[in-house]
Write a protein that holds these residues in place. Structure first.
Motif, PDB file in Angstrom:
ATOM      1  N   ASP A  13       0.770  -1.225  -0.170  1.00  0.00           N
ATOM      2  CA  ASP A  13      -0.221   0.222  -0.164  1.00  0.00           C
ATOM      3  C   ASP A  13       0.802   1.290   0.013  1.00  0.00           C
ATOM      4  OD1 ASP A  13      -1.644   2.171   0.580  1.00  0.00           O
ATOM      5  OD2 ASP A  13      -2.490   0.998   2.255  1.00  0.00           O
ATOM      6  N   ALA A  25      -1.916   8.672  -8.621  1.00  0.00           N
ATOM      7  CA  ALA A  25      -2.560   8.789  -9.891  1.00  0.00           C
ATOM      8  C   ALA A  25      -4.022   9.336  -9.683  1.00  0.00           C
ATOM      9  CB  ALA A  25      -2.814   7.040 -10.289  1.00  0.00           C
ATOM     10  N   ALA A  27      -6.963  12.075 -10.791  1.00  0.00           N
ATOM     11  CA  ALA A  27      -7.883  12.617 -11.635  1.00  0.00           C
ATOM     12  C   ALA A  27      -7.692  13.961 -12.114  1.00  0.00           C
ATOM     13  CB  ALA A  27      -9.622  12.459 -11.378  1.00  0.00           C
ATOM     14  N   VAL A  36      -5.966   4.470  -5.869  1.00  0.00           N
ATOM     15  CA  VAL A  36      -4.982   4.772  -4.962  1.00  0.00           C
ATOM     16  C   VAL A  36      -5.283   6.383  -4.587  1.00  0.00           C
ATOM     17  CG1 VAL A  36      -3.627   5.491  -6.950  1.00  0.00           C
ATOM     18  CG2 VAL A  36      -2.546   4.767  -4.822  1.00  0.00           C
ATOM     19  N   ALA A 118       1.134   2.053  -9.997  1.00  0.00           N
ATOM     20  CA  ALA A 118       1.082   1.946 -11.540  1.00  0.00           C
ATOM     21  C   ALA A 118       0.008   2.795 -12.182  1.00  0.00           C
ATOM     22  CB  ALA A 118       0.320   0.323 -11.791  1.00  0.00           C
ATOM     23  N   ILE A 119       0.432   4.137 -12.500  1.00  0.00           N
ATOM     24  CA  ILE A 119      -0.370   4.935 -12.976  1.00  0.00           C
ATOM     25  C   ILE A 119      -1.028   4.417 -14.211  1.00  0.00           C
ATOM     26  CG2 ILE A 119      -0.496   7.481 -13.943  1.00  0.00           C
ATOM     27  CD1 ILE A 119       2.391   7.719 -12.415  1.00  0.00           C
TER      28      ILE A 119
HETATM   29  N1  AR6 Z   1      -1.349   1.693  -3.227  1.00  0.00           N
HETATM   30  C1  AR6 Z   1      -0.714   1.115  -4.352  1.00  0.00           C
HETATM   31  N2  AR6 Z   1      -1.453   0.996  -5.487  1.00  0.00           N
HETATM   32  C2  AR6 Z   1      -2.562   1.049  -5.348  1.00  0.00           C
HETATM   33  C3  AR6 Z   1      -3.381   1.471  -4.017  1.00  0.00           C
HETATM   34  C4  AR6 Z   1      -2.646   1.510  -2.851  1.00  0.00           C
HETATM   35  N3  AR6 Z   1      -3.142   1.925  -1.836  1.00  0.00           N
HETATM   36  N4  AR6 Z   1      -4.711   1.334  -4.340  1.00  0.00           N
HETATM   37  C5  AR6 Z   1      -4.891   1.149  -5.821  1.00  0.00           C
HETATM   38  N5  AR6 Z   1      -3.744   0.969  -6.163  1.00  0.00           N
HETATM   39  P1  AR6 Z   1      -6.284   3.702 -10.106  1.00  0.00           P
HETATM   40  P2  AR6 Z   1      -5.797   5.164 -12.557  1.00  0.00           P
HETATM   41  C6  AR6 Z   1      -3.315   0.517  -7.594  1.00  0.00           C
HETATM   42  O1  AR6 Z   1      -7.635   3.089 -10.470  1.00  0.00           O
HETATM   43  O2  AR6 Z   1      -5.870   3.635 -13.423  1.00  0.00           O
HETATM   44  C7  AR6 Z   1      -9.137   7.277  -9.517  1.00  0.00           C
HETATM   45  O3  AR6 Z   1     -10.564   7.084  -9.262  1.00  0.00           O
HETATM   46  C8  AR6 Z   1      -4.489  -0.222  -8.540  1.00  0.00           C
HETATM   47  O4  AR6 Z   1      -4.491  -1.483  -8.309  1.00  0.00           O
HETATM   48  O5  AR6 Z   1      -6.136   3.960  -8.755  1.00  0.00           O
HETATM   49  O6  AR6 Z   1      -4.573   6.054 -12.768  1.00  0.00           O
HETATM   50  C9  AR6 Z   1      -8.684   8.728  -9.867  1.00  0.00           C
HETATM   51  O7  AR6 Z   1      -9.412   9.714  -9.082  1.00  0.00           O
HETATM   52  C10 AR6 Z   1      -3.633  -0.105  -9.759  1.00  0.00           C
HETATM   53  O8  AR6 Z   1      -2.853  -0.884 -10.193  1.00  0.00           O
HETATM   54  O9  AR6 Z   1      -5.589   4.821 -11.002  1.00  0.00           O
HETATM   55  C11 AR6 Z   1      -8.743   8.916 -11.408  1.00  0.00           C
HETATM   56  O10 AR6 Z   1     -10.316   9.183 -11.527  1.00  0.00           O
HETATM   57  C12 AR6 Z   1      -3.210   1.408  -9.798  1.00  0.00           C
HETATM   58  O11 AR6 Z   1      -2.958   1.830  -8.188  1.00  0.00           O
HETATM   59  C13 AR6 Z   1      -8.521   7.436 -11.769  1.00  0.00           C
HETATM   60  O12 AR6 Z   1      -8.966   6.487 -10.505  1.00  0.00           O
HETATM   61  C14 AR6 Z   1      -3.802   2.491 -10.457  1.00  0.00           C
HETATM   62  O13 AR6 Z   1      -5.276   2.364 -10.105  1.00  0.00           O
HETATM   63  C15 AR6 Z   1      -7.260   7.075 -12.131  1.00  0.00           C
HETATM   64  O14 AR6 Z   1      -7.263   5.870 -12.705  1.00  0.00           O
END
Ligand code: AR6
Length: 178
Positions: A13, A25, A27, A36, A118-119
């Motif tokens: 995490d 990552a 919005a 995340v 992983a953005i």
């Molecule tokens: N620590 C590390 N990685 C994480 C965590 C954590 N606590 N939680 C999730 N991940 P995402 P995106 C991973 O969807 O695709 C949001 O709503 C997850 O498993 O968080 O860039 C924003 O507000 C995945 O591998 O980001 C935007 O609207 C990675 O983080 C949108 O999502 C990225 O998943 C951005 O989408």
């Protein structure tokens, strides 16, 4: 200088990381969300959202920096990655920009450590293997080109992504350094 000595991969995490900056990552509104982004805002507390409001948003591929508030990390670098729409809409360049602009901010602030998630590889739908390769090569190329060596931790939340990063890093290390 062996750039790979500065790179590590962790399954876990990102909100628990004790580093100069964790990357969010985000919005484009920079007002929080799911994944995340939601986890970082919950762990940091309301001060983070308050500081983010002052930016009035951020384009895909750009980056903004704030304090870390209740996080162990001293700062948060917020970058909206690309929304994946099949790969013909400049997504790879935008993803590179997210990593590059985050590293530029780290360099400008003299940071010694940074952690990346992983953005775009979650809700934004970027295929995980390609997102992994772009993440690692962009960071490696930046450190080499700028001669800026910072400890970089890639923090992966799921086993599949973690293994992709471990394997890709191993394949790069197998290429002899000139
Ligand atoms: N620590 C590390 N990685 C994480 C965590 C954590 N606590 N939680 C999730 N991940 P995402 P995106 C991973 O969807 O695709 C949001 O709503 C997850 O498993 O968080 O860039 C924003 O507000 C995945 O591998 O980001 C935007 O609207 C990675 O983080 C949108 O999502 C990225 O998943 C951005 O989408």
């Amino acid at each position: 200088m062996d750039v790979f000595k500065h790179i590590s991969v962790v399954l876990g995490d990102i909100t628990t990381m004790d580093v100069d900056a964790i990357v969010n990552a985000a919005a484009p509104a920079l007002l929080g969300g799911g994944g995340v982004d939601g986890a970082i805002h919950r762990a940091a507390g309301p001060g983070l959202l308050q500081e983010c409001r002052k930016f009035g948003g951020c384009n895909h591929g750009e980056a903004r920096i704030t304090a870390g508030y209740n996080l162990k990390a001293r700062h948060v670098i917020h970058t909206p990655g690309p929304i994946y729409r099949g790969g013909q809409f400049g997504e790879s360049q935008i993803l590179k920009n997210s990593y590059r602009n985050s590293m530029l901010l780290a360099k400008e602030h003299g940071f010694k450590s940074i952690a990346f998630p992983a953005i775009s590889a979650g809700v934004y739908g970027y295929p995980k293997p390609e997102a992994c390769q772009i993440a690692i090569t962009t960071v490696v190329d930046f450190m080499k080109a700028q001669q800026f060596f910072i400890d970089v931790v890639f923090v992966l939340f799921d086993q599949e992504n973690y293994q992709l990063y471990v394997d890709y890093l191993a394949s790069l290390k197998a290429i002899p350094v000139q």
